[in-house]
Design an enzyme around this catalytic site. Structure first.
Site, mmCIF file in Angstrom:
data_model
loop_
_atom_site.group_PDB
_atom_site.id
_atom_site.type_symbol
_atom_site.label_atom_id
_atom_site.label_comp_id
_atom_site.label_asym_id
_atom_site.label_seq_id
_atom_site.Cartn_x
_atom_site.Cartn_y
_atom_site.Cartn_z
ATOM 1 N N GLU A 112 0.849 -1.189 0.028
ATOM 2 C CA GLU A 112 0.135 -0.031 -0.015
ATOM 3 C C GLU A 112 0.811 1.308 -0.134
ATOM 4 O OE1 GLU A 112 -3.424 0.239 -0.022
ATOM 5 O OE2 GLU A 112 -3.360 -1.801 -0.447
ATOM 6 N N SER A 487 -54.745 -22.703 38.214
ATOM 7 C CA SER A 487 -54.813 -23.265 39.654
ATOM 8 C C SER A 487 -53.237 -23.145 40.025
ATOM 9 C CB SER A 487 -54.831 -24.698 39.556
ATOM 10 O OG SER A 487 -56.208 -24.886 39.485
#
Length: 843
Positions: A112, A487
């Site tokens: 680069e 219940s």
């Protein structure tokens, strides 16, 4: 006088000298070449000023990079600290410059920006070369960006391809070079650059392409990663392997020319294959599911998605989240509930999911995005691509295709007698299971449910499952679905009764009970599930057998205001003081019911369900902690010889600890001889309560051990009857049993501990009277003599003698077989009597 004359002479000489200079400049300026030279010298300065005015005035400050923090994913850990989930938009791992191998840095410099350490941010020869190249050709312009310019573009600018952006890059690059060191610039670059496969930064790319950390990479692998910044898709190892190898070898050659490697090292590296993998084998395999989705929701509410609520966004803040999820228990909960949903739907025919896509386009991508969850690991979503003759061609999520023969889709479509294969059409999304060498059609259940497992002492949620599969349905029924608990609400009623003068041995009449409501509503009568009644019975018997008439009578005697107040205190819900609430007619969630039972098991002391133990930011600072109690000495370096430090208890006592234990002790009887007897063979102390709401539309079980409590329900999202056979004891309790068989496997057997003050008294289980001369057997859960828990001065005053007990008709070790045979046979009772239909259809 002499001094003044000298000073005057100096002034005169200076004026004469200045005059000669002006005259000389005037003569030079009169010449044409001088004016041309001056203009040429001024043009660069004017041009720079013009460019600065046009492009540089509004640029961001380079100083912001001094405190720049790249977006980092948030990592979620389980109860043991192991990573189980990553919330990420960008996969990235941030490293310091010193953690990158020097050879890897040299590979990127060779690819680069080989003059990085010598230029001031701009490569002028490179720019000139690129400009000449761009003048000679059309199309996308060739860049000459240095690493500093790439940092400026990636962090401070956009990806716009234009000369305007290049000019801005140049200005910013110069500023960055003045603010940051070369090492800092490289660190930003190596952590930020996109390298394909959703990998941002070199460490993430090393994992994505080679399943290694950067310090484990070989030279040829480093060179390949340096290929990727230009255009990762152009050097894909799957599609352009030869191009990737060529570019990699060029970079290795550049490294040799730059003196970074020897010719032998270059040749050896160039001889290596790419060696990439399809994915990181050692990366975090996301646990997913409803638990992780609930964690994500809580984090989003607190910190936001990105930066809208601060620097700790879920997808950018790099949070470390320690949760309470116990992965084996989570898997056990998912499997137990999923198996129950599939069992319920078995034999009901194939159900069309109602989803379709366009098979003429990118069917693989559309299938991946389709909101359908197959559930089991060996089930898969699929799309019908075409159908001809006796088989259909299906497409799978991985892009492959397979054949689905008609014989593997022979089940009838729900509501018809026609085989499901006849209804398959191209574009239809279905679910298939791999069987042998082929696939068979499967149906995603319509029935849904939720399950939560919670640690009693701390409230930490160990497991949570909220439906069939979160991939197709993210509505979490464990926390969001409001359902009537039936219940399972009765323990709250009886706890209020115990707090107001009753005992487990109190006699309550199991007989007709009617209440006048008003002139317009008339009289409301309650009834048991079986339709009959048993006369006077103990409170224990009424709860073990889930008798509705005894429950509403106890609630009426206690006062519904006290019942609803206790329900509110335990966090179950806010309810009006109607008797129907005593039978579970008020809506709640399985999370709330489970937490209420955990409070009972915790001797009435407050616990709050929590999924997150603590959260750290990217720097390791704790920014949230569920347990905020101080603990002096807990973090001491060495033991001081004193007792181990313990954090103080800061939770509230929500109810009398003796009442809580009495209720747990009664609920142990539900497992031993009541509506949850099928849990008895787990062979450990358990308590719990089944529940079935009107219809029945929902079936429940909530209970557990002294350490872990779990709750589960099943029902349709749009409530409708599940069938007359559906009861909490037959459908919900088996889910808990399957979960407990896996979750409790290696846990110690811990009994429920009685709080200070509880008196354990031998009583006749059916009459509730004290027993003398006999002892409760240890191996008979249905023995007539039991130990009962009483508060001080509340145990029964009346006693029963041995001969009376023998004639009482209840099973006991002292009763002879002849006496047992002489007892009249009772009419068989339903296994689970907590389904609550009444004349009004609610109980």
């Amino acid at each position: 006088m002499v001094s003044e004359t000298g000073t005057s002479t100096k002034f005169t000489l200076r004026r004469e000298h200045a005059g000669r200079v002006r005259e000389t400049l005037r003569r030079i300026w009169a010449k044409r070449w001088a004016r041309i030279a001056a203009v040429l010298l001024a043009l660069p300065a004017l041009l720079y000023l013009l460019l600065w005015l046009m492009f540089a005035r509004g640029l961001p400050s380079a100083e912001s990079l001094l405190t720049y923090q790249p977006p980092l994913p948030s990592t979620v850990r389980d109860i043991n600290g192991q990573p189980v989930q990553v919330f990420a938009r960008e996969r990235r791992v941030e490293l310091a410059f010193e953690e990158y191998p020097p050879q890897l840095i040299r590979a990127f410099l060779s690819a680069e920006d080989k003059t990085f350490f010598s230029h001031g941010g701009i490569d002028y020869p490179g720019i000139l070369s690129a400009a000449i190249s761009n003048l000679r050709r059309d199309g996308r312009p060739v860049g000459a960006s240095t690493i500093t310019q790439q940092v400026a573009k990636n962090l401070l600018l956009t990806n716009e391809m234009s000369y305007t952006r290049k000019i801005k890059e140049a200005f910013l690059a110069r500023r960055i070079e003045n603010v940051l060191s070369k090492e800092q610039i490289l660190e930003l670059y190596l952590n930020q650059i996109f390298l394909g496969r959703n990998a941002y930064g070199v460490q993430a790319a090393a994992r994505a392409y080679f399943d290694k950390d950067v310090d484990q990479l070989a030279l040829h692998e480093m060179a390949y990663l340096a290929v990727l910044p230009k255009a990762p898709s152009n050097y894909s190892p799957e599609r352009f392997a030869s191009r990737a190898v060529g570019r990699r070898n060029w970079i290795l050659g550049e490294m040799e020319r730059n003196g970074f490697i020897t010719a032998a090292e270059r040749a050896a590296a160039q001889a290596e294959p790419l060696g990439t993998v399809r994915g990181a084998r050692n990366s975090v395999v996301n646990l997913g599911g409803y638990f992780m989705e609930e964690v994500r929701r809580q984090l989003m509410d607190q910190y936001g998605e990105q930066t809208e609520k601060g620097t700790n966004g879920v997808y950018t803040g790099g949070l470390w989240v320690r949760t309470s999820v116990d992965v084996p228990k989570q898997k056990a909960a998912e499997l137990a509930l999923r198996d129950a949903l599939a069992r319920y739907e078995r034999g009901r025919g194939w159900r069309d999911p109602g989803l379709s896509i366009d098979v003429g386009g990118d069917w693989q991508g559309q299938l991946a995005r389709a909101p359908i969850g197959p559930g089991y690991d060996d089930w898969s979503a699929a799309v019908v691509l075409e159908k001809s003759g006796g088989a259909a061609t299906i497409g799978l999520p991985n892009g492959s295709t397979a054949s689905l023969p008609a014989s593997a889709a022979s089940m009838p479509k729900r509501g018809t007698s026609t085989a499901a294969f006849n209804f398959l059409r191209p574009g239809m999304i279905i679910v298939v299971k791999r069987e042998g060498g082929g696939y068979a059609l499967r149906s995603v259940p319509e029935i849904r449910g939720g399950m939560v497992a919670q640690e009693v002492a701390s409230g930490r949620v160990l497991a949570m499952h909220g439906g069939w599969d979160a991939r197709g349905d993210d509505f979490n029924r464990a926390t969001q679905a409001l359902r009537q608990p039936g219940s399972t609400f009765k323990p709250i009623v009886y706890s209020a009764a115990l707090d107001n003068g009753m005992t487990p041995a109190s006699i309550i009449v199991d007989g007709p009970f009617c209440v006048f409501q008003s002139a317009s509503l008339g009289t409301k009568c309650f009834r048991n599930f079986s339709g009959g009644n048993a006369g006077p019975q103990t409170m224990r018997w009424g709860l073990e057998q889930s008798r509705n008439l005894m429950t509403v009578r106890a609630a009426n005697q206690t006062g519904m205001e006290r019942v609803t107040k206790l329900a509110r205190t335990l966090g179950v819900g806010e309810y009006p003081s109607y008797l129907s609430i005593a039978l579970g007619a008020g809506d709640t969630t399985v999370m709330k019911m489970t937490n209420a039972f955990a409070i009972l098991a915790n001797h009435g002391r407050e616990v709050k369900p929590n999924l997150i133990d603590y959260i750290q930011d990217r720097n390791g600072k704790v920014i949230f902690r569920a347990d905020r109690r101080p603990c002096e000495g807990c973090n001491a370096r060495d033991w001081n010889g004193r007792p181990m430090p313990r954090p103080p208890l800061r939770t509230k006592q929500l109810m009398d600890p003796m009442t809580a234990y009495q209720m747990v002790h009664i609920l142990e009887g539900v497992v031993l001889r009541g509506t949850a007897q099928n849990l008895r063979d787990l062979k450990r102390p358990l308590f719990g309560k089944t529940g079935t709401s009107t219809g029945p539309t929902n079936v429940w079980f909530v209970g557990g051990s002294a350490d872990i409590v779990a709750g589960v329900y099943m029902g349709f999202d749009q409530p409708r009857p599940m069938g007359g056979y559906a009861q909490g004891g037959t459908l919900a309790a088996p889910i808990f049993k399957q979960f407990a068989q896996a979750a409790f496997k290696d846990m110690p057997v811990v009994p429920f501990r009685a709080p200070t003050g509880i008196r354990m008294v031998r009583i006749d289980r059916r009459s509730g009277r004290k027993v003398y001369g006999a002892w409760p057997p240890t191996d008979d859960p249905k023995a007539g003599i039991i130990w009962e828990a009483f508060k001080p001065e509340s145990e029964p005053r009346r006693t029963i003698r041995r001969d009376q007990y023998a004639q009482n008709g209840t099973p006991a070790v002292v009763r002879t077989k002849a006496a047992a045979a002489a007892q009249p046979k009772r009419r068989p009772r339903r296994d689970d009597s907590d389904s609550l239909p009444t004349e009004d259809g609610l109980y």
